[in-house]
Design a protein around this motif. Structure first.
Motif, PDB file in Angstrom:
ATOM      1  N   SER A 229     -39.683  44.477  19.446  1.00 50.47           N
ATOM      2  CA  SER A 229     -40.882  45.175  19.907  1.00 50.47           C
ATOM      3  C   SER A 229     -41.757  45.536  18.711  1.00 50.47           C
ATOM      4  O   SER A 229     -41.280  45.615  17.573  1.00 50.47           O
ATOM      5  N   ARG A 230     -43.034  45.751  18.990  1.00 55.34           N
ATOM      6  CA  ARG A 230     -43.939  46.161  17.912  1.00 55.34           C
ATOM      7  C   ARG A 230     -43.572  47.535  17.364  1.00 55.34           C
ATOM      8  O   ARG A 230     -43.599  47.767  16.157  1.00 55.34           O
ATOM      9  N   SER A 231     -43.263  48.473  18.265  1.00 55.51           N
ATOM     10  CA  SER A 231     -42.971  49.849  17.867  1.00 55.51           C
ATOM     11  C   SER A 231     -42.027  50.458  18.894  1.00 55.51           C
ATOM     12  O   SER A 231     -41.849  49.909  19.997  1.00 55.51           O
ATOM     13  N   PRO A 232     -41.392  51.592  18.600  1.00 55.79           N
ATOM     14  CA  PRO A 232     -40.528  52.232  19.594  1.00 55.79           C
ATOM     15  C   PRO A 232     -41.254  52.542  20.900  1.00 55.79           C
ATOM     16  O   PRO A 232     -40.670  52.444  21.980  1.00 55.79           O
ATOM     17  N   GLY A 233     -42.518  52.895  20.812  1.00 52.62           N
ATOM     18  CA  GLY A 233     -43.277  53.219  22.017  1.00 52.62           C
ATOM     19  C   GLY A 233     -43.602  52.027  22.881  1.00 52.62           C
ATOM     20  O   GLY A 233     -44.044  52.190  24.016  1.00 52.62           O
ATOM     21  N   ASP A 234     -43.386  50.810  22.357  1.00 50.79           N
ATOM     22  CA  ASP A 234     -43.664  49.593  23.116  1.00 50.79           C
ATOM     23  C   ASP A 234     -42.412  48.998  23.753  1.00 50.79           C
ATOM     24  O   ASP A 234     -42.479  47.922  24.342  1.00 50.79           O
ATOM     25  N   LEU A 235     -41.271  49.663  23.626  1.00 52.28           N
ATOM     26  CA  LEU A 235     -40.045  49.175  24.243  1.00 52.28           C
ATOM     27  C   LEU A 235     -40.066  49.442  25.745  1.00 52.28           C
ATOM     28  O   LEU A 235     -40.438  50.537  26.188  1.00 52.28           O
ATOM     29  N   PHE A 236     -39.640  48.455  26.518  1.00 56.20           N
ATOM     30  CA  PHE A 236     -39.656  48.554  27.972  1.00 56.20           C
ATOM     31  C   PHE A 236     -38.280  48.956  28.517  1.00 56.20           C
ATOM     32  O   PHE A 236     -37.249  48.738  27.889  1.00 56.20           O
ATOM     33  N   TYR A 237     -38.298  49.556  29.722  1.00 55.05           N
ATOM     34  CA  TYR A 237     -37.102  49.785  30.539  1.00 55.05           C
ATOM     35  C   TYR A 237     -36.059  50.645  29.819  1.00 55.05           C
ATOM     36  O   TYR A 237     -34.889  50.283  29.718  1.00 55.05           O
ATOM     37  N   SER A 238     -36.467  51.804  29.341  1.00 54.22           N
ATOM     38  CA  SER A 238     -35.549  52.645  28.573  1.00 54.22           C
ATOM     39  C   SER A 238     -34.342  53.070  29.392  1.00 54.22           C
ATOM     40  O   SER A 238     -33.206  53.053  28.894  1.00 54.22           O
ATOM     41  N   ARG A 239     -34.543  53.443  30.651  1.00 51.53           N
ATOM     42  CA  ARG A 239     -33.401  53.862  31.471  1.00 51.53           C
ATOM     43  C   ARG A 239     -32.463  52.700  31.750  1.00 51.53           C
ATOM     44  O   ARG A 239     -31.235  52.829  31.674  1.00 51.53           O
ATOM     45  N   GLU A 240     -33.031  51.546  32.070  1.00 49.06           N
ATOM     46  CA  GLU A 240     -32.196  50.383  32.369  1.00 49.06           C
ATOM     47  C   GLU A 240     -31.388  49.937  31.155  1.00 49.06           C
ATOM     48  O   GLU A 240     -30.257  49.485  31.300  1.00 49.06           O
ATOM     49  N   ARG A 241     -31.952  50.054  29.970  1.00 48.79           N
ATOM     50  CA  ARG A 241     -31.218  49.615  28.783  1.00 48.79           C
ATOM     51  C   ARG A 241     -29.914  50.386  28.640  1.00 48.79           C
ATOM     52  O   ARG A 241     -28.870  49.815  28.313  1.00 48.79           O
ATOM     53  N   ALA A 242     -29.940  51.682  28.912  1.00 48.29           N
ATOM     54  CA  ALA A 242     -28.714  52.477  28.853  1.00 48.29           C
ATOM     55  C   ALA A 242     -27.741  52.060  29.947  1.00 48.29           C
ATOM     56  O   ALA A 242     -26.516  52.018  29.732  1.00 48.29           O
ATOM     57  N   GLN A 243     -28.267  51.726  31.118  1.00 45.55           N
ATOM     58  CA  GLN A 243     -27.407  51.285  32.216  1.00 45.55           C
ATOM     59  C   GLN A 243     -26.777  49.930  31.904  1.00 45.55           C
ATOM     60  O   GLN A 243     -25.600  49.701  32.212  1.00 45.55           O
ATOM     61  N   TRP A 244     -27.536  49.004  31.307  1.00 48.74           N
ATOM     62  CA  TRP A 244     -26.977  47.707  30.940  1.00 48.74           C
ATOM     63  C   TRP A 244     -25.842  47.883  29.937  1.00 48.74           C
ATOM     64  O   TRP A 244     -24.804  47.234  30.038  1.00 48.74           O
ATOM     65  N   GLN A 245     -26.057  48.781  28.989  1.00 48.27           N
ATOM     66  CA  GLN A 245     -25.022  49.036  27.995  1.00 48.27           C
ATOM     67  C   GLN A 245     -23.766  49.596  28.668  1.00 48.27           C
ATOM     68  O   GLN A 245     -22.642  49.167  28.372  1.00 48.27           O
ATOM     69  N   ALA A 246     -23.940  50.541  29.582  1.00 44.78           N
ATOM     70  CA  ALA A 246     -22.809  51.150  30.272  1.00 44.78           C
ATOM     71  C   ALA A 246     -22.070  50.131  31.142  1.00 44.78           C
ATOM     72  O   ALA A 246     -20.861  50.252  31.362  1.00 44.78           O
ATOM     73  N   ALA A 247     -22.795  49.113  31.624  1.00 48.67           N
ATOM     74  CA  ALA A 247     -22.183  48.094  32.478  1.00 48.67           C
ATOM     75  C   ALA A 247     -21.490  46.998  31.680  1.00 48.67           C
ATOM     76  O   ALA A 247     -20.918  46.076  32.282  1.00 48.67           O
ATOM     77  N   GLY A 248     -21.525  47.064  30.360  1.00 50.64           N
ATOM     78  CA  GLY A 248     -20.778  46.115  29.554  1.00 50.64           C
ATOM     79  C   GLY A 248     -21.592  45.189  28.677  1.00 50.64           C
ATOM     80  O   GLY A 248     -21.024  44.398  27.913  1.00 50.64           O
ATOM     81  N   ALA A 249     -22.930  45.243  28.765  1.00 54.82           N
ATOM     82  CA  ALA A 249     -23.756  44.386  27.914  1.00 54.82           C
ATOM     83  C   ALA A 249     -23.859  44.975  26.509  1.00 54.82           C
ATOM     84  O   ALA A 249     -23.808  46.198  26.330  1.00 54.82           O
TER      85      ALA A 249
END
Length: 278
Positions: A150-170
């Protein structure tokens, strides 16, 4: 009389869909969730796109960023009159939708293999449905890696989903070009994350979407690491206009990307992307 390219389909009238939810993603992008007002369009596959019409301004191609029943979800960045209108719509607004269009991701190629999903910026949107498929069937697939640039931290998408993907094993890794004072993660190009991804090159399938220069660099790096070119898939979404294969705006060599893509294997795309655009 309009003459269509071989294999092209004529444009159909858009079907009315109502916005039922809107989620801001970044300062200039939002995700809108659509439900059919009457009959739903045929089911979309991950990687396909829709032509979404904002009444009074026109239509643009949008990747489907989530598929659930008859609902369609699109993540829109405001970069022009049409995308600004669509990104700003709230619940109750009605848009027109045509589709599904294009060739989606090849899911069969992923069975039994480790997976690399590599995104640059908004390129994470068409990869998002794939992540749901892969994490929903862990017995079918190997290790799942989601690498995001991403260009910057503020340009990152799907912040909630990223944590869920990690919790699901990704394994979810992100890097930015321009960190701020709050960023504690990686800085640099997305290919730098490959050193921390978990995959065996001989049994890996890669899915890549982002700016074209990023996809070229990523695909070349993956082949240097031993991943076969025919196991690397790119989503090439350049200059689409009509969605039906007859305007020619999205032509790349012999391909019309709205019809023959947007998903193209690297062994097919590499010689075409090596030709400088005029």
């Amino acid at each position: 009389m309009t003459v269509l390219s071989p294999g092209a389909r004529p444009a159909l009238p858009p079907s009315p869909y109502r916005v039922v939810a809107r989620h801001p993603e970044t300062s200039d992008a939002a995700t809108i969730v659509l439900e059919p007002v009457r009959r739903a369009l045929p089911r979309f596959s991950p990687g396909q796109f829709a032509m979404v019409y904002g009444f009074g301004v026109g239509d643009i191609p949008l990747s489907v960023s989530h598929i659930e029943g008859d609902r369609l979800t699109h993540t829109v960045r405001s970069v022009g009159a049409i995308s600004a209108r669509l990104a700003g719509l709230g619940p109750g607004a009605v848009v027109g939708v045509r589709g599904p269009y294009g060739a989606g991701w090849d899911l069969a190629a992923a069975a039994g293999s480790d997976l690399l999903l590599i995104a640059g910026g908004l390129g994470l949107a068409p990869l998002r449905p794939l992540i749901s498929v892969f994490l929903g069937a862990p017995e079918t697939y190997g290790r799942v890696n989601v690498l995001i640039g991403s260009r910057s931290p503020g340009d990152l998408f799907y912040s909630r989903e990223r944590a869920q993907w990690q919790a699901a094993g990704a394994r979810v890794l992100a890097t930015v070009d321009r960190p701020d004072d709050t960023w504690r993660g990686d800085v640099g190009v997305v290919t730098g994350l490959l050193n921390r991804a978990a995959f065996g090159p001989a049994r890996t399938t890669a899915y890549v979407c982002g700016p074209e220069v990023m996809m070229r660099a990523t695909a070349r790096d993956l082949t240097h690491r031993g991943i076969a070119p025919d196991r690397i898939q790119l989503s090439l979404e350049r200059t689409m206009h009509c969605g039906t294969g007859h305007c020619g705006h999205c032509q790349l060599g012999p391909l019309l990307l709205c019809r023959d893509g947007p998903v193209v294997r690297w062994d097919d795309a590499e010689p075409l992307l090596s030709v400088r655009e005029l």
